[in-house]
Design a protein around this motif. Structure first.
Motif: not given
Length: 429
Positions: A391-412
């Motif tokens: 994603a970063k290489r293609n100009g769409h960086p995903v921050s750690f917290w952006t990932f975690t915001k969604y990942g926390l819900i999916v994982t929970g």
């Protein structure tokens, strides 16, 4: 607690904070943390380069390298553009339908391929689909990486921790399918519903974009048919090599490197074109992360945490399963799940041997927690790191917290649903 252990924990926590806050480039943090672990004596050159349990996992590094080369060559053929247009047209240009298609395809592929390989194959398609739709590719990439970690849980070969568990517990391919596939099918459906809610702003329907997409001819996207045929033959051979690795004795990393070498010879492309698509920063980040986590294993820190947890539950095996499920999910979201499972597997084996039949469910609790917990953060699973790198290489960086915001819900949600499944199937009555 010795000074060395205190320093090692301090280095790891500090590095993790910098990775999470993104104040410094993550590759710099990982390599710097690895260097500090060596300086304080938490690990050494032998442990870093030659130990399977406390050093760099070269199988993962070279599997990534081989597949990145293959995907880079495959990209030159126009296949990903073809698939992007095909998928968008079959879904009528509707973003949610496209996401559902990609989630299902990713989950199924991840059950039979390594999650990282699946992401390397699917991510370029998602980037092009999003571009055609005029949408950000981030929701599509996040949905796919969640699907890869969920789908990979279903089989022995779908996720590396499962291979460790299968080897230690004497469990085969059919054991994993019979015990884990039923709940994984449910969780894939749950993920689709969650994505509909979490990424709802992405699914706005643009009629003008749809008309443009439906007017495209996917066959015109293929730029080099000869190279496409060669690439597909090599990819097919590589996939066969992955599935039959238990019979041939060839590690997936060797299969990937052999495939990359063969395709490089057949393609006759300039080395710069081939190696320019390799995510070198991602590979170095992995190496640094392996060294830091391996240092904690080397000092017995992870082992001590695991023993304390298992001793606390005694012979209450449902309690042990609950602790393993949620504890593994949390820890695997913070550190890579491969060294974690390698550490917990012997402890789980002791519990299972002492408890007999009722305790065998602990293996499935460990697998579900460690595999699904990989969705918690951007560094929880190898596929996550690869996806954020692409994603970063293609100009769409995903921050750690952006990932975690969604990942926390999916994982929970997904891990939470596994608890009643374990209770109903293994402990009820």
């Amino acid at each position: 607690m010795t000074v060395q252990i205190v320093l090692a924990i301090a280095v790891f926590v500090t590095a993790y904070v910098f990775i999470a806050t993104e104040k410094l480039p993550r590759v710099l943090v990982a390599l710097g943390g690895a260097a500090l672990m060596v300086i304080i004596g938490a690990t050494d050159d032998a442990a870093v380069f030659f130990s399977e349990s406390t050093g760099v996992d070269w199988n993962v590094i070279f599997l990534l390298l081989g597949m990145m080369i293959i995907v880079g060559i495959l990209r030159q053929t126009g296949l990903f553009e073809y698939l992007a247009i095909w998928a968008a047209k079959r879904a009528g240009g509707r973003p949610f339908r496209i996401m559902v298609m990609l989630i299902v395809i990713t989950a199924v592929l991840s059950a039979f391929l390594d999650n990282v390989t699946t992401i390397l194959l699917i991510a370029p398609v998602s980037l092009l689909v999003a571009q055609r739709l005029g949408k950000s590719p981030v929701p599509f990439l996040l949905a796919e990486v969640f699907a890869s970690n969920i789908g990979g849980t279903a089989t022995l070969i779908g996720d590396p921790p499962n291979l460790i568990i299968g080897s230690r517990a004497g469990l085969g391919f059919n054991d994993f399918v019979l015990n884990l596939a039923p709940i994984i099918v449910v969780l894939v459906g749950v993920l689709i519903v969650l994505c509909r809610v979490l990424f709802r702003s992405t699914f706005a329907f643009d009629e003008s974009r749809v008309d443009d997409i439906m007017a495209l001819e996917e066959r015109e996207a293929i730029r080099d048919r000869s190279l496409l045929v060669k690439s597909l033959v090599v990819v097919g051979l590589v996939l066969v090599g992955f599935v039959t690795s238990s019979l041939t004795g060839l590690e997936p990393s060797i299969v990937a490197l052999l495939g990359a070498g063969l395709l490089f010879l057949l393609a006759r492309l300039e080395p710069r074109k081939v190696f320019g698509d390799v995510e070198w920063e991602t590979l170095l980040f992995f190496a640094g992360l392996f060294i830091m986590v391996g240092s904690l294993v080397n000092l017995g820190i992870i082992d001590a945490v695991g023993k304390a947890a298992t001793e606390a539950v005694g012979d209450n095996y449902f309690g042990a399963a609950t602790a393993l499920l949620f504890g593994s999910a949390i820890i695997s979201g913070v550190v890579d799940n491969i060294p974690y499972v390698a550490t917990l597997a012997p402890l789980t084996q002791d519990l299972v041997q002492s408890g007999g039949g009722p305790a065998r469910a602990l293996w499935w609790a460990l697998a579900l927690g460690a595999d699904l917990g990989g969705n918690l953060t951007a560094v929880g699973a190898s596929a996550n790191v690869v996806m954020t790198g692409i994603a970063k290489r293609n100009g769409h960086p995903v921050s750690f917290w952006t990932f975690t915001k969604y990942g926390l819900i999916v994982t929970g949600v997904t891990v939470g649903l596994c608890l009643p499944y374990l209770w109903l199937r293994y402990f009820l009555g």
